[in-house]
Design a protein around this motif. Sequence first.
Motif, PDB file in Angstrom:
ATOM      1  N   ALA A   1       0.860  -1.177   0.000  1.00  0.00           N
ATOM      2  CA  ALA A   1       0.000   0.000   0.000  1.00  0.00           C
ATOM      3  C   ALA A   1       0.901   1.234   0.000  1.00  0.00           C
ATOM      4  CB  ALA A   1      -0.917   0.010   1.218  1.00  0.00           C
ATOM      5  N   TRP A   2       0.822   2.034  -1.076  1.00  0.00           N
ATOM      6  CA  TRP A   2       1.576   3.286  -1.143  1.00  0.00           C
ATOM      7  C   TRP A   2       0.758   4.391  -0.509  1.00  0.00           C
ATOM      8  CZ3 TRP A   2       6.515   4.106  -2.603  1.00  0.00           C
ATOM      9  CH2 TRP A   2       7.166   3.066  -3.277  1.00  0.00           C
ATOM     10  N   GLN A   3       1.459   5.295   0.178  1.00  0.00           N
ATOM     11  CA  GLN A   3       0.819   6.426   0.836  1.00  0.00           C
ATOM     12  C   GLN A   3       1.503   7.723   0.420  1.00  0.00           C
ATOM     13  OE1 GLN A   3       1.083   5.411   5.058  1.00  0.00           O
ATOM     14  NE2 GLN A   3      -1.027   4.643   4.981  1.00  0.00           N
ATOM     15  N   PHE A   4       0.715   8.808   0.457  1.00  0.00           N
ATOM     16  CA  PHE A   4       1.190  10.140   0.088  1.00  0.00           C
ATOM     17  C   PHE A   4       0.844  11.107   1.205  1.00  0.00           C
ATOM     18  CE2 PHE A   4      -0.092  14.271  -1.862  1.00  0.00           C
ATOM     19  CZ  PHE A   4       1.165  14.706  -2.228  1.00  0.00           C
ATOM     20  N   ASN A   5       1.791  12.004   1.516  1.00  0.00           N
ATOM     21  CA  ASN A   5       1.573  13.069   2.491  1.00  0.00           C
ATOM     22  C   ASN A   5       1.927  14.374   1.803  1.00  0.00           C
ATOM     23  OD1 ASN A   5       1.737  15.004   4.524  1.00  0.00           O
ATOM     24  ND2 ASN A   5       2.573  13.577   6.022  1.00  0.00           N
ATOM     25  N   GLY A   6       0.894  15.146   1.481  1.00  0.00           N
ATOM     26  CA  GLY A   6       1.091  16.435   0.826  1.00  0.00           C
ATOM     27  C   GLY A   6       1.234  17.576   1.804  1.00  0.00           C
ATOM     28  N   GLY A   7       1.340  17.262   3.100  1.00  0.00           N
ATOM     29  CA  GLY A   7       1.551  18.318   4.071  1.00  0.00           C
ATOM     30  C   GLY A   7       0.815  18.141   5.378  1.00  0.00           C
ATOM     31  N   VAL A   8      -0.230  17.312   5.415  1.00  0.00           N
ATOM     32  CA  VAL A   8      -1.019  17.158   6.632  1.00  0.00           C
ATOM     33  C   VAL A   8      -0.831  15.775   7.247  1.00  0.00           C
ATOM     34  CG1 VAL A   8      -3.347  17.226   7.611  1.00  0.00           C
ATOM     35  CG2 VAL A   8      -2.729  18.820   5.794  1.00  0.00           C
TER      36      VAL A   8
ATOM     37  N   ILE B   1       3.842   7.650 -11.405  1.00  0.00           N
ATOM     38  CA  ILE B   1       3.088   8.876 -11.651  1.00  0.00           C
ATOM     39  C   ILE B   1       3.399   9.258 -13.092  1.00  0.00           C
ATOM     40  CG2 ILE B   1       2.746  11.293 -10.985  1.00  0.00           C
ATOM     41  CD1 ILE B   1       3.883  10.460  -8.180  1.00  0.00           C
ATOM     42  N   GLN B   2       2.387   9.254 -13.943  1.00  0.00           N
ATOM     43  CA  GLN B   2       2.610   9.437 -15.376  1.00  0.00           C
ATOM     44  C   GLN B   2       3.194  10.801 -15.727  1.00  0.00           C
ATOM     45  OE1 GLN B   2       2.507   7.091 -17.734  1.00  0.00           O
ATOM     46  NE2 GLN B   2       2.035   5.689 -16.076  1.00  0.00           N
ATOM     47  N   ALA B   3       2.702  11.867 -15.134  1.00  0.00           N
ATOM     48  CA  ALA B   3       3.181  13.210 -15.446  1.00  0.00           C
ATOM     49  C   ALA B   3       3.073  14.068 -14.185  1.00  0.00           C
ATOM     50  CB  ALA B   3       2.362  13.829 -16.576  1.00  0.00           C
ATOM     51  N   ALA B   4       4.182  14.239 -13.500  1.00  0.00           N
ATOM     52  CA  ALA B   4       4.185  14.925 -12.205  1.00  0.00           C
ATOM     53  C   ALA B   4       3.736  16.375 -12.344  1.00  0.00           C
ATOM     54  CB  ALA B   4       5.578  14.878 -11.595  1.00  0.00           C
ATOM     55  N   THR B   5       2.937  16.812 -11.380  1.00  0.00           N
ATOM     56  CA  THR B   5       2.552  18.211 -11.241  1.00  0.00           C
ATOM     57  C   THR B   5       2.897  18.638  -9.821  1.00  0.00           C
ATOM     58  OG1 THR B   5       0.316  17.789 -10.405  1.00  0.00           O
ATOM     59  CG2 THR B   5       0.596  17.837 -12.817  1.00  0.00           C
ATOM     60  N   THR B   6       2.729  19.916  -9.540  1.00  0.00           N
ATOM     61  CA  THR B   6       3.006  20.388  -8.181  1.00  0.00           C
ATOM     62  C   THR B   6       2.073  19.733  -7.162  1.00  0.00           C
ATOM     63  OG1 THR B   6       1.612  22.327  -8.591  1.00  0.00           O
ATOM     64  CG2 THR B   6       3.990  22.591  -8.921  1.00  0.00           C
ATOM     65  N   ALA B   7       0.909  19.269  -7.601  1.00  0.00           N
ATOM     66  CA  ALA B   7      -0.011  18.569  -6.688  1.00  0.00           C
ATOM     67  C   ALA B   7       0.570  17.238  -6.221  1.00  0.00           C
ATOM     68  CB  ALA B   7      -1.357  18.336  -7.371  1.00  0.00           C
ATOM     69  N   HIS B   8       1.527  16.681  -6.958  1.00  0.00           N
ATOM     70  CA  HIS B   8       2.160  15.417  -6.578  1.00  0.00           C
ATOM     71  C   HIS B   8       3.346  15.619  -5.625  1.00  0.00           C
ATOM     72  CE1 HIS B   8       0.340  14.149 -10.549  1.00  0.00           C
ATOM     73  NE2 HIS B   8      -0.217  13.350  -9.669  1.00  0.00           N
ATOM     74  N   ALA B   9       3.772  16.847  -5.420  1.00  0.00           N
ATOM     75  CA  ALA B   9       4.918  17.118  -4.555  1.00  0.00           C
ATOM     76  C   ALA B   9       4.575  16.762  -3.108  1.00  0.00           C
ATOM     77  CB  ALA B   9       5.331  18.581  -4.659  1.00  0.00           C
TER      78      ALA B   9
END
Length: 189
Positions: free
Chosen positions: A87-94, A115-123
């Motif tokens: 299970a992959w997890q993402f933390n965008g700040g919270v 991630i096919q095409a990274a955007t700032t939302a993926h940071a």
Amino acid sequence: FADLSDGDGVSGATTHTLTLTDVSAAAAGQYRCVVTGDCGAPVASDAATLTVGAPAAIQTGPMSQTVCPGTLVVFNVTASGSNLTYAWQFNGGVAYENLADGDGISGATTNTLTIQAATTAHAGLYRCIAYASCGAPAVTEAATLAVAVGQCDCNDNGIPDADDIAAGTSRDCNANGVPDECDISSGTS
């Protein structure tokens, strides 16, 4: 086959029920029961096989990356254990949230996240949890994904993308910081 005796995690060695506690990989193998009595020869049961699963352990975790918008990003984890799931997890700040496939993300439940095409939302921070059929899950150290807006030159014209967009030499219709000619060539427009 060797005769067992009670002690060191073994109980019931001379009864109809054998109990093994605190089982380790050393206990794996075949077991059988031999019944003896006053009449006749001893009778052995068919052998039962004990398989001891291994808990999840991380061998290598994902590596931090700094990429330009629109870049393909791949995170990998190598783990050991019995019957692994991921299970992959993402933390965008919270807080960390489980990822799901879709919207340009694939492999959310495998050892390779794409991630096919990274955007700032993926940071943000990415980590993977490996689960085995026994034992506690293993969690990787977090990997940071930074999306470097303004420093990239996706169209290789010698001018940073942000300057191309600001000067009007490149358009950015979807406002993702990537010139449209790069979005179109990467299939993300």
